[in-house]
Scaffold this motif. Structure first.
Motif, PDB file in Angstrom:
ATOM      1  N   UNK A 303      35.850  39.286  47.962  1.00 18.53           N
ATOM      2  CA  UNK A 303      36.461  38.038  48.419  1.00 18.53           C
ATOM      3  C   UNK A 303      36.016  36.820  47.612  1.00 18.53           C
ATOM      4  N   UNK A 304      34.726  36.778  47.231  1.00 17.61           N
ATOM      5  CA  UNK A 304      34.261  35.600  46.502  1.00 17.61           C
ATOM      6  C   UNK A 304      34.884  35.514  45.117  1.00 17.61           C
ATOM      7  N   UNK A 306      37.975  35.878  44.586  1.00 18.21           N
ATOM      8  CA  UNK A 306      39.165  35.050  44.806  1.00 18.21           C
ATOM      9  C   UNK A 306      38.799  33.573  44.744  1.00 18.21           C
ATOM     10  N   UNK A 307      37.664  33.237  45.393  1.00 19.86           N
ATOM     11  CA  UNK A 307      37.229  31.844  45.431  1.00 19.86           C
ATOM     12  C   UNK A 307      36.996  31.316  44.013  1.00 19.86           C
ATOM     13  N   UNK A 308      36.267  32.108  43.198  1.00 18.09           N
ATOM     14  CA  UNK A 308      35.996  31.670  41.828  1.00 18.09           C
ATOM     15  C   UNK A 308      37.293  31.552  41.037  1.00 18.09           C
ATOM     16  N   UNK A 309      38.214  32.517  41.266  1.00 17.93           N
ATOM     17  CA  UNK A 309      39.503  32.459  40.573  1.00 17.93           C
ATOM     18  C   UNK A 309      40.234  31.156  40.905  1.00 17.93           C
ATOM     19  N   UNK A 310      40.199  30.773  42.185  1.00 20.35           N
ATOM     20  CA  UNK A 310      40.842  29.527  42.598  1.00 20.35           C
ATOM     21  C   UNK A 310      40.229  28.322  41.919  1.00 20.35           C
ATOM     22  N   UNK A 311      38.887  28.288  41.874  1.00 22.89           N
ATOM     23  CA  UNK A 311      38.197  27.162  41.243  1.00 22.89           C
ATOM     24  C   UNK A 311      38.559  27.050  39.769  1.00 22.89           C
ATOM     25  N   UNK A 313      41.160  28.211  38.216  1.00 22.31           N
ATOM     26  CA  UNK A 313      42.570  27.868  38.061  1.00 22.31           C
ATOM     27  C   UNK A 313      42.760  26.351  38.124  1.00 22.31           C
ATOM     28  N   UNK A 314      42.185  25.739  39.177  1.00 21.87           N
ATOM     29  CA  UNK A 314      42.342  24.295  39.345  1.00 21.87           C
ATOM     30  C   UNK A 314      41.659  23.557  38.200  1.00 21.87           C
TER      31      UNK A 314
ATOM     32  N   UNK B 134      47.714  26.835  45.424  1.00 19.12           N
ATOM     33  CA  UNK B 134      47.400  28.254  45.244  1.00 19.12           C
ATOM     34  C   UNK B 134      45.896  28.421  45.068  1.00 19.12           C
ATOM     35  N   UNK B 135      45.299  27.552  44.238  1.00 13.76           N
ATOM     36  CA  UNK B 135      43.860  27.615  43.986  1.00 13.76           C
ATOM     37  C   UNK B 135      43.064  27.338  45.257  1.00 13.76           C
ATOM     38  N   UNK B 136      43.440  26.278  45.988  1.00  7.07           N
ATOM     39  CA  UNK B 136      42.725  25.955  47.229  1.00  7.07           C
ATOM     40  C   UNK B 136      42.869  27.106  48.230  1.00  7.07           C
ATOM     41  N   UNK B 138      43.234  30.305  47.522  1.00  9.92           N
ATOM     42  CA  UNK B 138      42.347  31.396  47.091  1.00  9.92           C
ATOM     43  C   UNK B 138      40.903  31.094  47.468  1.00  9.92           C
ATOM     44  N   UNK B 139      40.483  29.835  47.271  1.00  8.69           N
ATOM     45  CA  UNK B 139      39.109  29.443  47.606  1.00  8.69           C
ATOM     46  C   UNK B 139      38.859  29.661  49.102  1.00  8.69           C
ATOM     47  N   UNK B 141      40.535  31.560  51.292  1.00  8.34           N
ATOM     48  CA  UNK B 141      40.607  32.957  51.707  1.00  8.34           C
ATOM     49  C   UNK B 141      39.356  33.717  51.260  1.00  8.34           C
ATOM     50  N   UNK B 142      38.871  33.408  50.047  1.00  2.88           N
ATOM     51  CA  UNK B 142      37.683  34.079  49.542  1.00  2.88           C
ATOM     52  C   UNK B 142      36.476  33.788  50.414  1.00  2.88           C
ATOM     53  N   UNK B 143      36.266  32.513  50.737  1.00  3.09           N
ATOM     54  CA  UNK B 143      35.120  32.155  51.581  1.00  3.09           C
ATOM     55  C   UNK B 143      35.247  32.797  52.962  1.00  3.09           C
ATOM     56  N   UNK B 145      37.019  35.572  53.886  1.00  3.29           N
ATOM     57  CA  UNK B 145      36.883  37.030  53.883  1.00  3.29           C
ATOM     58  C   UNK B 145      35.464  37.456  53.555  1.00  3.29           C
ATOM     59  N   UNK B 146      34.721  36.612  52.825  1.00  7.13           N
ATOM     60  CA  UNK B 146      33.333  36.947  52.536  1.00  7.13           C
ATOM     61  C   UNK B 146      32.471  36.806  53.790  1.00  7.13           C
ATOM     62  N   UNK B 249      47.975  35.582  56.241  1.00 11.70           N
ATOM     63  CA  UNK B 249      48.618  36.328  55.160  1.00 11.70           C
ATOM     64  C   UNK B 249      49.601  37.342  55.699  1.00 11.70           C
TER      65      UNK B 249
END
Lengths: 327, 326
Positions: A303-304, A306-311, A313-314, B134-136, B138-139, B141-143, B145-146, B249
């Motif tokens: 899951x994390x 995804x978070x890094x990917x989002x960061x 990307x922006x 999209x980026x926000x 992902x951020x 969802x990642x936090x 789901x973790x 989702x």
């Protein structure tokens, strides 16, 4: 954004350089970090294996790039990849004799999907985001209907070879994966098409200002349809390679369309058209895949990532917007 | 999306009244299917209340999506924010009625903060709204789901009344949807902020030159949109009795909310459209679900049909527009 684009009209060479810079710089930093963690990546063999795994994403990014350059989006790519992998295993049924006509049929399906997407956008005037979203829903449903909800059959060995075969004892490089040869051929074709043909100029003109392009004699409708066909054919190509080493599953293509769009944008393509480079898309695809590899190596929980990917990307897009404003 | 504002030019006077047509068409489809399959329970008052209840979750988030699309932006982070809100609400409440108010406040504060971040990234950093949200998303969802992998906490019975309680024959949640729709309609048609929103969406540079602080309008629209997503999360937590990190989702609320807004006649490029069209689009989706249930169509063909209907519903009026669509 439109104001920025019209205020500054830098020379083509400068724009080209700016297009590759962000993506390429990000890629070099990420790949350098990977190689420090895993020295094998510094060797030619390690790099070629990296390329082999990155090939589907890069091919998708190149296909998506044509649609983005023309001012649209193709959200149906990921579901077409899924349909290609599931359909390939159903049609071929594990028999090597079926491989070649199966691939032919898959490309015909891709051609059909691209034509429908393009015609819905040009004739019915449905915005591409909605048209390809509808296609995404329908293709996912169709793939599951066809396979009965779970993957059946398997891909014959010579089909899978396209994605996984590696030639040994090659001069200079030592090894050469077949998919890297396909990747190089595909990228060269895409670069030639976008940057060296009249069609490529017309795509960029349509993306920049469709009305102006039409007044100067560009066949806007035909150009739009063709970019969706190119995108769909690249999705089939990526699906064939992915089927080779990822195996058959119903989730194989999930989210790939957004990764492809992200790769184009990291590589400096302008959403809503007018500015795009194949080098940039390749660099964007490479950096995105390097990011996935790096996060994997660092053992970060899924899951994390995804978070890094989002960061990232922006950050990539914000930095490129900042450079555009300064220019 | 502001660059696309000049692409679609509809002829004045030939515009179709999207909302009533869509509403009437959906209703006719619903009634005819119920009669044809002989399932008259769907035509009772209770049947229609059930139909209205199907609209609530998608309806609330779509109202917010209408605002950001009108201003020329878009929000792909709503589905993830819905999941975050649902989980946060039930995690804080953990079945305690006393914790309802703090949980609701926390969810709304977090939603407003996410909207503020979205708006700032788009308006100040000049990042394309699709990529920014999209980026926000992902951020978030990642936090989420973790930290959570399953249903977290639970919702006290008092809070479940939000989804299941009724005032007379009408569920609270349906009432809330229509009150929100009316409030946003007032905001859009009767306030200065509403006028600025249309102006910014129609022509961002022109609005700025006319003295409108377009950045603030953009940020305000995103904050409202995220608040709506937070409310949807609260509603889902109440309906499911607990929040799980996949509720947003699974509902595909990001893409479906965009689809109903566009089906409702709001221009994807911004500047034109409104609340009632969006509600009619949500009504179409609710009737389709009900019709699929009545006819017993399988899940997979249902998906194929749904995709085709999304495209056709937009095509019905888009086909008349002059000029090119991207």
């Amino acid at each position: 954004m439109s104001a920025v684009a019209t205020q500054s009209r830098p020379s083509a060479a400068l724009r080209f350089a700016r297009g590759i810079n962000v993506g390429l710089a990000v890629f070099l930093v990420l790949y350098g970090t990977i190689a420090v963690l895993q020295p094998g990546y510094f060797e030619v063999e390690g790099f070629l294996n990296f390329l082999r795994r990155a090939a589907p994403l890069i091919i998708l990014a190149c296909g998506q790039l044509f649609v983005i350059a023309g001012g649209g989006f193709d959200l149906s790519m990921g579901s077409l990849v899924t349909l290609t992998v599931l359909g390939g295993s159903m049609l071929a049924g594990g028999n090597p004799d079926n491989t070649w006509w199966t691939i032919g049929v898959l490309y015909l399906i891709g051609l059909g999907v691209g034509l429908v997407n393009g015609l819905v956008v040009t004739l019915l005037k449905v915005p591409s985001i909605i048209a390809t979203l509808g296609m995404l829903l329908s293709l996912n449903g169709a793939a599951l209907m066809w396979s009965g909800g779970a993957p059946r059959g398997y891909l014959p060995e010579n089909f899978r070879a396209l994605g996984r075969l590696v030639y040994r004892d090659v001069p200079v490089t030592g090894i050469m994966p077949l998919s890297v040869i396909i990747l190089i051929g595909f990228v060269a074709l895409a670069a030639w098409l976008l940057h060296a043909t009249v069609f490529g100029r017309q795509v960029l003109a349509v993306g920049d200002n469709p009305r102006a392009a039409e007044l100067s004699g560009v066949p806007v409708g035909a150009t739009r349809v063709l970019v969706f066909v190119i995108s769909a054919l690249s999705a089939v190509t990526a699906g064939i390679l992915l089927g080779g080493f990822a195996g058959v599953s119903t989730a194989v293509g999930q989210g790939l369309e957004l990764q492809a769009i992200a790769a184009c944008v990291i590589g400096g393509a302008q959403l809503l058209g007018g500015r795009a480079s194949v080098t940039g898309a390749v660099a964007g695809g490479l950096s995105l895949f390097a990011l996935f590899t790096l996060l994997n190596l660092m053992g970060l929980p899924q899951p994390l990532r995804e978070t890094v990917q989002g960061l990232i990307l922006i950050a990539a897009v914000a930095s490129s917007a900042w450079r555009m404003r300064r220019a | 999306m502001s660059a696309g504002a000049d692409i679609v030019v509809a002829r004045p006077g030939r515009e179709m009244p999207v909302a009533p047509l869509l509403f009437a068409g959906s209703l006719a489809l619903y009634v005819m299917t119920a009669l044809a399959t002989g399932q008259h329970a769907y035509l009772t008052g209770e049947g229609f209340v059930g139909l209205a209840q199907r609209m609530v979750a998608l309806g609330i988030v779509a109202l917010g999506q209408t605002l950001v699309i009108l201003v020329g932006s878009i929000d792909l982070s709503v589905a993830n924010l819905i999941s975050v809100s649902a989980v946060l609400a039930s995690f804080i409440m953990t079945g305690e009625p006393a914790m309802i108010a703090p949980a609701v406040l926390a969810v709304l504060a977090l939603s407003a903060a996410v909207g503020l971040v979205n708006g700032l990234i788009i308006a100040r950093l000049d990042v394309n709204p699709l990529i920014a949200t999209l980026g926000v998303g992902l951020i978030l969802q990642g936090l989420l789901s973790a930290s959570f992998s399953n249903f977290a906490g639970s919702v006290p019975a008092a809070f479940q009344a939000f989804a299941y309680g009724r005032i007379g024959p009408l569920p609270w949640s349906v009432l809330l949807l229509f009150v929100l729709a009316f409030a946003i309609w007032l905001l859009l048609s009767r306030t200065r902020f509403g006028a600025h929103l249309y102006a910014t969406g129609g022509n961002r540079d022109g609005a700025r030159l006319a003295g409108i602080r377009t950045e603030r309008v953009m940020i305000g629209a995103h904050v409202l949109c995220s608040l709506m997503a937070g409310l949807t999360g609260l509603y889902l937590a109440s309906r499911l009795r607990a929040g799980a990190p996949w509720v947003g989702r699974d509902g595909v609320y990001d893409l479906e909310s965009i689809a109903v807004v566009v089906i409702g006649g709001t221009l994807l490029a911004g500047g034109r459209g409104g609340v009632w069209g969006t509600l009619a689009g949500v009504f179409l989706f609710a009737t389709l679900d009900a019709v699929f249930n009545m006819t017993g169509i399988d899940a997979f063909p249902k998906q194929v049909l749904r995709g085709a209907i999304v495209v056709l519903a937009v095509a019905v009026y888009a086909v008349h527009s002059k000029g090119h669509v991207a």
